[in-house]
Design a protein around this motif. Structure first.
Motif, mmCIF file in Angstrom:
data_model
loop_
_atom_site.group_PDB
_atom_site.id
_atom_site.type_symbol
_atom_site.label_atom_id
_atom_site.label_comp_id
_atom_site.label_asym_id
_atom_site.label_seq_id
_atom_site.Cartn_x
_atom_site.Cartn_y
_atom_site.Cartn_z
ATOM 1 N N ALA A 31 0.836 -1.204 0.000
ATOM 2 C CA ALA A 31 0.000 0.000 0.000
ATOM 3 C C ALA A 31 0.869 1.252 0.000
ATOM 4 N N GLU A 32 1.972 1.225 0.764
ATOM 5 C CA GLU A 32 2.873 2.380 0.807
ATOM 6 C C GLU A 32 3.571 2.574 -0.541
ATOM 7 N N ILE A 33 3.907 1.467 -1.205
ATOM 8 C CA ILE A 33 4.508 1.566 -2.543
ATOM 9 C C ILE A 33 3.533 2.237 -3.503
ATOM 10 N N ALA A 34 2.277 1.830 -3.433
ATOM 11 C CA ALA A 34 1.263 2.414 -4.323
ATOM 12 C C ALA A 34 1.140 3.914 -4.082
ATOM 13 N N ARG A 35 1.148 4.319 -2.808
ATOM 14 C CA ARG A 35 1.024 5.756 -2.499
ATOM 15 C C ARG A 35 2.230 6.541 -2.967
ATOM 16 N N SER A 36 3.432 5.993 -2.776
ATOM 17 C CA SER A 36 4.645 6.747 -3.103
ATOM 18 C C SER A 36 4.928 6.775 -4.606
ATOM 19 N N THR A 37 4.459 5.776 -5.348
ATOM 20 C CA THR A 37 4.726 5.731 -6.790
ATOM 21 C C THR A 37 3.564 6.240 -7.640
ATOM 22 N N GLY A 38 2.360 6.271 -7.044
ATOM 23 C CA GLY A 38 1.188 6.655 -7.831
ATOM 24 C C GLY A 38 0.625 5.535 -8.675
ATOM 25 N N LEU A 39 1.178 4.341 -8.538
ATOM 26 C CA LEU A 39 0.672 3.178 -9.291
ATOM 27 C C LEU A 39 -0.529 2.579 -8.575
ATOM 28 N N SER A 40 -1.364 1.891 -9.322
ATOM 29 C CA SER A 40 -2.533 1.254 -8.714
ATOM 30 C C SER A 40 -2.101 0.071 -7.855
ATOM 31 N N ALA A 42 -3.278 -2.889 -7.873
ATOM 32 C CA ALA A 42 -3.166 -4.101 -8.691
ATOM 33 C C ALA A 42 -1.843 -4.132 -9.444
ATOM 34 N N THR A 43 -1.428 -2.979 -9.984
ATOM 35 C CA THR A 43 -0.150 -2.920 -10.697
ATOM 36 C C THR A 43 1.006 -3.206 -9.757
ATOM 37 N N VAL A 44 0.947 -2.629 -8.573
ATOM 38 C CA VAL A 44 2.013 -2.867 -7.591
ATOM 39 C C VAL A 44 2.063 -4.341 -7.221
ATOM 40 N N SER A 45 0.914 -4.947 -6.995
ATOM 41 C CA SER A 45 0.875 -6.365 -6.626
ATOM 42 C C SER A 45 1.519 -7.232 -7.703
ATOM 43 N N ASN A 46 1.220 -6.951 -8.960
ATOM 44 C CA ASN A 46 1.799 -7.734 -10.060
ATOM 45 C C ASN A 46 3.306 -7.518 -10.164
ATOM 46 N N ILE A 47 3.742 -6.264 -10.009
ATOM 47 C CA ILE A 47 5.170 -5.973 -10.127
ATOM 48 C C ILE A 47 5.942 -6.600 -8.977
ATOM 49 N N VAL A 48 5.402 -6.513 -7.756
ATOM 50 C CA VAL A 48 6.080 -7.107 -6.604
ATOM 51 C C VAL A 48 6.210 -8.612 -6.802
ATOM 52 N N ARG A 49 5.154 -9.252 -7.328
ATOM 53 C CA ARG A 49 5.220 -10.694 -7.585
ATOM 54 C C ARG A 49 6.319 -11.009 -8.597
ATOM 55 N N GLU A 50 6.422 -10.209 -9.647
ATOM 56 C CA GLU A 50 7.446 -10.419 -10.675
ATOM 57 C C GLU A 50 8.847 -10.222 -10.095
ATOM 58 N N LEU A 51 9.024 -9.158 -9.300
ATOM 59 C CA LEU A 51 10.329 -8.887 -8.701
ATOM 60 C C LEU A 51 10.717 -9.975 -7.701
ATOM 61 N N LYS A 52 9.723 -10.485 -6.966
ATOM 62 C CA LYS A 52 9.996 -11.561 -6.011
ATOM 63 C C LYS A 52 10.412 -12.828 -6.745
ATOM 64 N N ASP A 53 9.713 -13.168 -7.814
ATOM 65 C CA ASP A 53 10.060 -14.360 -8.575
ATOM 66 C C ASP A 53 11.455 -14.239 -9.185
ATOM 67 N N GLY A 54 11.856 -13.027 -9.527
ATOM 68 C CA GLY A 54 13.181 -12.813 -10.110
ATOM 69 C C GLY A 54 14.293 -12.680 -9.086
ATOM 70 N N GLY A 55 13.950 -12.675 -7.785
ATOM 71 C CA GLY A 55 14.966 -12.603 -6.742
ATOM 72 C C GLY A 55 15.421 -11.195 -6.406
ATOM 73 N N THR A 56 14.729 -10.169 -6.919
ATOM 74 C CA THR A 56 15.132 -8.790 -6.639
ATOM 75 C C THR A 56 14.634 -8.319 -5.284
ATOM 76 N N VAL A 57 13.424 -8.748 -4.875
ATOM 77 C CA VAL A 57 12.874 -8.322 -3.594
ATOM 78 C C VAL A 57 12.466 -9.531 -2.772
ATOM 79 N N GLU A 58 12.293 -9.276 -1.470
ATOM 80 C CA GLU A 58 11.735 -10.253 -0.554
ATOM 81 C C GLU A 58 10.435 -9.712 -0.004
ATOM 82 N N VAL A 59 9.478 -10.585 0.247
ATOM 83 C CA VAL A 59 8.177 -10.186 0.788
ATOM 84 C C VAL A 59 7.952 -10.962 2.082
#
Length: 399
Positions: A31-40, A42-59
Motif C-alpha cells: 500500500a505504501e509503494i502504491a502511495r509513493s509511486t502513484g501506481l494502482s 493491482a499494478t504494484v501487486s503484479n510488479i512485486v510478484r514479478e520482482l519476487k520471482d526474479g529474486g530482486t525483492v523479498e516479501v
C-alpha cells in the motif's frame, strides 16, 4: 525492441519506480509503494510478484494499522554496499546490504590531517578486513559511500577548502578510493552524510525537510529539502559554521571574524576549560562532566547551545525545516544543550517557523556519518543495475 511509450518500456519504467521506492525506504508495504509511486494497487501487486520471482525483492508478512500486510524489501543477496567515514580523529567503515541491514562495522583512531595516503591505506585495509570477517562475495560489492570532514567541489570532486584538511590539497577522494577498491565511489561531506544516516535510520525518519547540525572540530549542517540532500551548485550549502555572530569576534579559519564556529567548535571551546580541567580535555569529556554536574562544563555546553541556536534560527527563517537533529559529541549532553538551542530559536526565529520546529538529538551518535555513507550509495546507484540480471532490457528503459 522497446520504444518510448511502448507497453514494454512502460512496464520497465514501472519496475524501476517500485525498486526505487523500496531502495530509498528500506522496506515498504504494498500500500505504501502504491502511495509513493502513484501506481494502482493491482499494478504494484503484479510488479512485486514479478520482482519476487526474479529474486530482486523479498516479501514478508507484517501488519499496518492493525491489518495484515506484506512488507517488501530488496533481497539481501542483490548487492553489498560499503561506507567509509573519515573524521578528524577516526576512521569508521561499515558493510551493509540493499535491504538497509548493517552487516558489520568497525572504527579505529586516525589523525586524518597527517597524510591522505596513510588515511586511504588504512581505509583499504579496514575494508578488506571487514569483507573477510563477514564472508561476503567481493563481486557483490556495487558501490562505496565516502565521507570527508569538508565541502566537496561538485564539479571537480576535490575538497573545496584546504584549510580544513591541509594534507589533502588537490586530492580527489573519490578517485583515490575507487582506484584502490575497484568499485564506484560516491563522496559527500560528513554533515550531509549525517543527515542521510539520521533520515534513513535515526531521528529524521519520516521527515522530508530537516537540518542535521554537527558540532565537532568544525560546525556544519546537512540540509534535506523535499526528501533530498541540498548541496548547492558548488557543494558548499550548509556551512552554518560561518554565519557571523560577532563582527568583532575571534578570527575564524575562513578569514572572517566571529563566525558561529569560533563560538561552538571544539578547537575554540576546549581552551576555555583546559586551564582548570587539563590539556587532555576532549569534547566528549566536557559533555560527560557537564552531565555529572561540573559547573564550568555546564556553562560552556549551555553557551554553545545558545550560539548554535542562533544559527538554527537563521536556518528556520530561510528554509523553515520541520526538524533539526543535533549530531556529534555535543548531542550526548541532551537537554543541557537542546534547551538553550530551543531558547535561542524561540528568541530569534520568526514565530511561525519556530513553532513548527522540533529539535532532537541524533539517534545514531558517532555512527551517523558512516551509516549515511551507506545510504549515499543506496541513493545514488541506478535502479537498472538491480534489474539487469532478472529483467534484462535490450534498450535502456524510458523514464
Amino acid at each position: 525492441m522497446q520504444t518510448p511509450g511502448s507497453q514494454s518500456s512502460l512496464h520497465r519504467a514501472n519496475l524501476e519506480r517500485v525498486v526505487r521506492a523500496v531502495r530509498m525506504a528500506g522496506s515498504l508495504t504494498q500500500a505504501e509503494i502504491a502511495r509513493s509511486t502513484g501506481l494502482s494497487a493491482a499494478t504494484v501487486s503484479n510488479i512485486v510478484r514479478e520482482l519476487k520471482d526474479g529474486g530482486t525483492v523479498e516479501v514478508t508478512p507484517t501488519s499496518a494499522g492493525g491489518r495484515r500486510a506484506r512488507s517488501v524489501s530488496l533481497s539481501p543477496d542483490a548487492g553489498i554496499v560499503l561506507g567509509v567515514d573519515f573524521g578528524h580523529t577516526h576512521l569508521r567503515v561499515a558493510v551493509g546490504n540493499l535491504a538497509h541491514q548493517v552487516l558489520a562495522e568497525e572504527s579505529e583512531p586516525l589523525d586524518v590531517d597527517a597524510s591522505y595516503a596513510d588515511g586511504f591505506g588504512r581505509a583499504e585495509t579496514l575494508v578488506e578486513r571487514l569483507i573477510v570477517t563477514t564472508g561476503i562475495d567481493r563481486q557483490k560489492v556495487i558501490g562505496v559511500g565516502l565521507g570527508v570532514p569538508g565541502p566537496i567541489d561538485v564539479e571537480s570532486g576535490t575538497l573545496g577548502s584546504t584549510a580544513i584538511l591541509p594534507g589533502w590539497g588537490g586530492i580527489n577522494p573519490g578517485d583515490e578510493l575507487a582506484a584502490r577498491l575497484g568499485v564506484p565511489v560516491y563522496v559527500d561531506n560528513d554533515a550531509n552524510l549525517g543527515a542521510l544516516g539520521e533520515m534513513v535510520w535515526g531521528s529524521g525518519r519520516g521527515v522530508r525537510d530537516l537540518a542535521y547540525i554537527k558540532v565537532a572540530s568544525g560546525v556544519g549542517a546537512g540540509l534535506v529539502i523535499a526528501g533530498q540532500i541540498y548541496r548547492g551548485p558548488g557543494g558548499t550549502a550548509g556551512e552554518i559554521g560561518h554565519i557571523t555572530l560577532d563582527e568583532a569576534g575571534p578570527v575564524c579559519r575562513c578569514g572572517n571574524r566571529g563566525c558561529l564556529e569560533t563560538f561552538a567548535a571544539a578547537r575554540y571551546v576546549l581552551p576555555l576549560l583546559q586551564p582548570s580541567h587539563g590539556s587532555e580535555l576532549t569534547m566528549e569529556r566536557v559533555v560527560q562532566l557537564a552531565r555529572e554536574g561540573d559547573p564550568g562544563c555546564r556553562r560552556v555546553v549551555g553557551d554553545v547551545g545558545r550560539h548554535v541556536g542562533s544559527g538554527v534560527a537563521n536556518l528556520c527563517n530561510l528554509l523553515n525545516p520541520s526538524r533539526v537533529v543535533l549530531g556529534g559529541d555535543l548531542a550526548e549532553a541532551g537537554e543541557l544543550v537542546l534547551a538553550p538551542i530551543r531558547e535561542s530559536v524561540s528568541r530569534y526565529a520568526i514565530p511561525s517557523a519556530g513553532r513548527q520546529l522540533s529539535v532532537l538529538p541524533g539517534a545514531l551518535g558517532g555512527r551517523a556519518e558512516v551509516l549515511g555513507a551507506l545510504a549515499l550509495v543506496l541513493n545514488e546507484m541506478g535502479d537498472s543495475t538491480l534489474l539487469e540480471s532478472t529483467h534484462p532490457a535490450t534498450t535502456p528503459a524510458f523514464t
